[in-house]
Design a protein around this motif. Structure first.
Motif, PDB file in Angstrom:
ATOM      1  N   ARG A   1       0.830  -1.207   0.000  1.00  0.00           N
ATOM      2  CA  ARG A   1       0.000   0.000   0.000  1.00  0.00           C
ATOM      3  C   ARG A   1       0.863   1.255   0.000  1.00  0.00           C
ATOM      4  NH1 ARG A   1      -5.191   1.601   3.851  1.00  0.00           N
ATOM      5  NH2 ARG A   1      -5.439   3.695   2.980  1.00  0.00           N
ATOM      6  N   ALA A   2       1.942   1.256   0.778  1.00  0.00           N
ATOM      7  CA  ALA A   2       2.810   2.430   0.842  1.00  0.00           C
ATOM      8  C   ALA A   2       3.449   2.718  -0.513  1.00  0.00           C
ATOM      9  CB  ALA A   2       3.890   2.211   1.906  1.00  0.00           C
ATOM     10  N   ALA A   3       3.871   1.661  -1.202  1.00  0.00           N
ATOM     11  CA  ALA A   3       4.502   1.860  -2.510  1.00  0.00           C
ATOM     12  C   ALA A   3       3.526   2.438  -3.522  1.00  0.00           C
ATOM     13  CB  ALA A   3       5.073   0.533  -3.020  1.00  0.00           C
ATOM     14  N   LEU A   4       2.307   1.883  -3.576  1.00  0.00           N
ATOM     15  CA  LEU A   4       1.328   2.399  -4.532  1.00  0.00           C
ATOM     16  C   LEU A   4       0.833   3.782  -4.148  1.00  0.00           C
ATOM     17  CD1 LEU A   4      -1.064  -0.347  -5.957  1.00  0.00           C
ATOM     18  CD2 LEU A   4       0.736   0.940  -7.079  1.00  0.00           C
ATOM     19  N   ASP A   5       0.756   4.055  -2.849  1.00  0.00           N
ATOM     20  CA  ASP A   5       0.390   5.411  -2.423  1.00  0.00           C
ATOM     21  C   ASP A   5       1.401   6.425  -2.946  1.00  0.00           C
ATOM     22  OD1 ASP A   5      -1.886   4.609  -1.116  1.00  0.00           O
ATOM     23  OD2 ASP A   5      -1.073   4.843   0.914  1.00  0.00           O
ATOM     24  N   GLU A   6       2.669   6.027  -2.986  1.00  0.00           N
ATOM     25  CA  GLU A   6       3.688   6.937  -3.507  1.00  0.00           C
ATOM     26  C   GLU A   6       3.575   7.072  -5.018  1.00  0.00           C
ATOM     27  OE1 GLU A   6       8.524   7.731  -3.220  1.00  0.00           O
ATOM     28  OE2 GLU A   6       7.570   6.187  -1.977  1.00  0.00           O
ATOM     29  N   VAL A   7       3.311   5.952  -5.703  1.00  0.00           N
ATOM     30  CA  VAL A   7       3.138   6.005  -7.161  1.00  0.00           C
ATOM     31  C   VAL A   7       1.990   6.931  -7.528  1.00  0.00           C
ATOM     32  CG1 VAL A   7       2.460   4.674  -9.203  1.00  0.00           C
ATOM     33  CG2 VAL A   7       4.119   3.718  -7.597  1.00  0.00           C
ATOM     34  N   TYR A   8       0.878   6.804  -6.834  1.00  0.00           N
ATOM     35  CA  TYR A   8      -0.341   7.544  -7.161  1.00  0.00           C
ATOM     36  C   TYR A   8      -0.553   8.765  -6.264  1.00  0.00           C
ATOM     37  CZ  TYR A   8      -1.679   3.312  -9.776  1.00  0.00           C
ATOM     38  OH  TYR A   8      -1.721   2.258 -10.648  1.00  0.00           O
ATOM     39  N   ALA A   9       0.509   9.279  -5.665  1.00  0.00           N
ATOM     40  CA  ALA A   9       0.378  10.345  -4.671  1.00  0.00           C
ATOM     41  C   ALA A   9      -0.417  11.535  -5.183  1.00  0.00           C
ATOM     42  CB  ALA A   9       1.763  10.794  -4.201  1.00  0.00           C
ATOM     43  N   SER A  10      -0.102  11.996  -6.388  1.00  0.00           N
ATOM     44  CA  SER A  10      -0.792  13.185  -6.904  1.00  0.00           C
ATOM     45  C   SER A  10      -2.255  12.898  -7.204  1.00  0.00           C
ATOM     46  CB  SER A  10      -0.084  13.705  -8.153  1.00  0.00           C
ATOM     47  OG  SER A  10      -0.085  12.728  -9.186  1.00  0.00           O
ATOM     48  N   LEU A  11      -2.557  11.683  -7.636  1.00  0.00           N
ATOM     49  CA  LEU A  11      -3.955  11.331  -7.908  1.00  0.00           C
ATOM     50  C   LEU A  11      -4.749  11.243  -6.608  1.00  0.00           C
ATOM     51  CD1 LEU A  11      -3.512   8.549 -10.645  1.00  0.00           C
ATOM     52  CD2 LEU A  11      -3.560  11.039 -10.904  1.00  0.00           C
ATOM     53  N   LEU A  12      -4.158  10.608  -5.610  1.00  0.00           N
ATOM     54  CA  LEU A  12      -4.854  10.482  -4.331  1.00  0.00           C
ATOM     55  C   LEU A  12      -5.039  11.846  -3.680  1.00  0.00           C
ATOM     56  CD1 LEU A  12      -3.019   7.299  -3.027  1.00  0.00           C
ATOM     57  CD2 LEU A  12      -5.373   7.423  -3.848  1.00  0.00           C
ATOM     58  N   ALA A  13      -4.053  12.732  -3.849  1.00  0.00           N
ATOM     59  CA  ALA A  13      -4.158  14.072  -3.268  1.00  0.00           C
ATOM     60  C   ALA A  13      -5.286  14.877  -3.900  1.00  0.00           C
ATOM     61  CB  ALA A  13      -2.832  14.812  -3.435  1.00  0.00           C
ATOM     62  N   SER A  14      -5.661  14.513  -5.120  1.00  0.00           N
ATOM     63  CA  SER A  14      -6.746  15.232  -5.798  1.00  0.00           C
ATOM     64  C   SER A  14      -8.127  14.752  -5.355  1.00  0.00           C
ATOM     65  CB  SER A  14      -6.608  15.084  -7.311  1.00  0.00           C
ATOM     66  OG  SER A  14      -6.901  13.752  -7.725  1.00  0.00           O
ATOM     67  N   GLY A  15      -8.152  13.716  -4.494  1.00  0.00           N
ATOM     68  CA  GLY A  15      -9.428  13.269  -3.942  1.00  0.00           C
ATOM     69  C   GLY A  15     -10.042  12.073  -4.641  1.00  0.00           C
ATOM     70  N   ILE A  16      -9.301  11.426  -5.516  1.00  0.00           N
ATOM     71  CA  ILE A  16      -9.844  10.233  -6.188  1.00  0.00           C
ATOM     72  C   ILE A  16     -10.074   9.135  -5.151  1.00  0.00           C
ATOM     73  CG2 ILE A  16      -9.273   8.388  -7.825  1.00  0.00           C
ATOM     74  CD1 ILE A  16      -7.746  10.586  -9.431  1.00  0.00           C
ATOM     75  N   PRO A  17     -11.247   8.510  -5.141  1.00  0.00           N
ATOM     76  CA  PRO A  17     -11.544   7.480  -4.132  1.00  0.00           C
ATOM     77  C   PRO A  17     -10.560   6.315  -4.208  1.00  0.00           C
ATOM     78  CG  PRO A  17     -13.545   8.153  -5.273  1.00  0.00           C
ATOM     79  CD  PRO A  17     -12.405   8.782  -6.011  1.00  0.00           C
ATOM     80  N   GLN A  18     -10.178   5.831  -3.032  1.00  0.00           N
ATOM     81  CA  GLN A  18      -9.258   4.701  -2.914  1.00  0.00           C
ATOM     82  C   GLN A  18      -9.958   3.581  -2.161  1.00  0.00           C
ATOM     83  OE1 GLN A  18      -6.194   4.779   0.167  1.00  0.00           O
ATOM     84  NE2 GLN A  18      -4.637   4.373  -1.399  1.00  0.00           N
ATOM     85  N   ILE A  19      -9.907   2.373  -2.713  1.00  0.00           N
ATOM     86  CA  ILE A  19     -10.489   1.201  -2.051  1.00  0.00           C
ATOM     87  C   ILE A  19      -9.366   0.204  -1.833  1.00  0.00           C
ATOM     88  CG2 ILE A  19     -12.128  -0.715  -2.225  1.00  0.00           C
ATOM     89  CD1 ILE A  19     -12.714   2.281  -4.414  1.00  0.00           C
ATOM     90  N   VAL A  20      -9.084  -0.131  -0.579  1.00  0.00           N
ATOM     91  CA  VAL A  20      -8.066  -1.127  -0.233  1.00  0.00           C
ATOM     92  C   VAL A  20      -8.794  -2.363   0.249  1.00  0.00           C
ATOM     93  CG1 VAL A  20      -6.036  -1.659   1.152  1.00  0.00           C
ATOM     94  CG2 VAL A  20      -6.447   0.697   0.385  1.00  0.00           C
ATOM     95  N   THR A  21      -8.526  -3.493  -0.410  1.00  0.00           N
ATOM     96  CA  THR A  21      -9.304  -4.692  -0.134  1.00  0.00           C
ATOM     97  C   THR A  21      -8.417  -5.922  -0.301  1.00  0.00           C
ATOM     98  OG1 THR A  21     -11.348  -5.854  -0.734  1.00  0.00           O
ATOM     99  CG2 THR A  21     -10.145  -4.793  -2.533  1.00  0.00           C
TER     100      THR A  21
END
Length: 443
Positions: free
Chosen positions: A182-202
């Protein structure tokens, strides 16, 4: 982040370019040398709006490069490896062929040095259970696996990668691997997640099911309205009005409610068949048995267009000139995999019709897969002398044709609108005999 993308087909090439656009250092790897040469020149090996410009931009920064497999040394110090290879349908069972996925994992196991702990991210569409099996192999080497399904629409793939409507992670049951992934992908997608795109961890199984469940739902919605078109044809109803009326219900919505010749492409047909095959393996075939009828309804619409063409030509298409507008399975794509348009064109040609196919982007692909089919890139030329015009891919240039002008080109002004994409009244006023799917005949 240093990123690799294994497999540079439709999914992989787009993903690689978009990851470089986000600021990462990306290497794309593929076994096809011709594809790699295209990409090294900054050229897309397929048609996708916006991708050539993105490739050119990303490569100019020096953050994006492409290498022919195996490229083991280049992969050794990568932080995150994305697997974006194809999972085609097996001819004998309909199940997904995982050969390319397992080959990609084998390549990474060879390339990743002992003691290194990168993260491998699966993006390919796979049968549920695949990720857990691969994770067992990778985790034995200290490598973390995350399953991160893609939701690309052909024609909008760049937009869907850079501005997705959700980001899904399927993570390991092992807490350490789950946190690392999760930490690695959070870094890959950091700018997308910061823009408020919904994240589902399952979990892995849920992440795998998300993609096939979504595609199965969309396929079901399309086949539902096509089933309603069959009822409208039997009763004199108008499926376009019906779709508009039920689409105003927020619980239903208007998207994917246009009746026509049905869905195709490299995803929906293969995914629902692979889903059914996997459900049977798991002993729960009854849970998705309805998808058999979804598939059957879809294929019946192709039969219906062939029947309408035969009827329009007085019961015999032999020697009659038929112009087919469109070969790609959808507009803004050159993909003809399981294309209803190409399937109908081939059937009519096999019945003896003098078929001419035109398409703004797909003709080079058609030339490879259907070398005997007459092709004409110029729409006006393709229409000359036609006894019947069949619209099967709703490219904007076809939808915007002027019926009065086009009438001067054809031998007979007869049109079958296989996508219900144009205004019947407008064409009928210009002297055309118009037939849509699930739409009443002229009053």
């Amino acid at each position: 982040m240093r990123i690799s993308v294994i497999g540079c087909g439709y999914l992989g090439a787009v993903h690689a370019a978009c990851m470089a656009e986000l600021g990462h250092e990306v290497i794309g790897v593929d076994v096809d040398p011709a594809k790699i040469e295209y990409l090294r020149r900054g050229e897309a090996p397929f048609f996708e709006p916006g991708l050539p410009e993105l490739l050119e931009s990303a490569m100019a920064t020096g953050r994006l490069r492409f290498e022919e497999a195996p490229a083991l040394e280049e992969l050794a110090d990568v932080n995150v490896h994305f697997i974006a290879v194809g999972t085609p349908q097996k001819d004998d069972t309909g199940a997904a062929d995982l050969t390319y996925v397992t080959s990609a994992v084998a390549l990474l196991l060879e390339a990743i040095p002992e003691g290194s702990h990168p993260v491998v991210v699966g993006k390919s569409t796979v049968p549920v259970g695949t990720a857990e099996a691969l994770a067992e192999i990778l985790e034995a080497r200290g490598i973390t696996l995350v399953w991160n399904p893609e939701f690309l629409r052909e024609g909008f793939a760049v937009q869907d990668t850079l501005s997705p409507d959700r980001i899904v992670y399927g993570v390991s049951n092992d807490p350490e691997h789950a946190q690392r992934g999760r930490a690695a992908l959070d870094e890959v997608y950091a700018s997308l997640l910061a823009s408020g795109i919904p994240q589902i961890v399952t979990t892995y199984p849920t992440a795998e099911l998300v993609k096939v469940a979504a595609n199965s739902f969309l396929a079901t919605k399309i086949s539902f309205i096509n089933a309603m078109a069959e009822l409208c044809e039997a009763t004199g109803g108008d499926v376009a009005d019906l779709a508009e009326a039920i689409g105003h219900d927020d619980r239903i919505g208007k998207k994917f409610l246009r009746a026509g010749v049905g869905f195709g492409g490299g995803c929906l047909p293969k995914d629902i068949r692979a889903f059914m095959a996997r459900a049977e393996e798991l002993g729960v075939a009854d849970a998705v048995a309805f998808l058999n009828e979804v598939d059957a309804i879809n294929l019946r619409r192709r039969d219906r267009v062939v029947d309408l063409a035969t009827k329009a030509l007085d019961g015999d298409v032999t020697g009659r000139r038929i112009t087919v507008l469109g070969a790609a399975f959808k507009p803004n794509s050159d993909d003809v995999r399981d294309s209803p348009a190409l399937d109908v064109a081939r059937r009519l040609a096999d019945m003896g019709a003098a078929v001419t196919v035109t398409d703004p982007e797909a003709l080079p692909t058609v030339r490879r897969v259907a070398p005997g089919l007459p092709l004409e890139p110029d729409t006006q030329v393709a229409l000359e002398g036609a006894d019947l015009v069949v619209l099967l891919t709703e490219w904007r240039e076809y939808v915007d044709l002027d019926p009065a002008s086009v009438r001067t080109l054809v031998a007979r002004p007869v049109l079958i609108d296989g996508r219900n994409a144009i205004d019947p009244a407008h064409w009928r006023e210009a002297g055309w005999t118009y037939t849509g799917l699930g739409r009443p005949a002229a009053p």
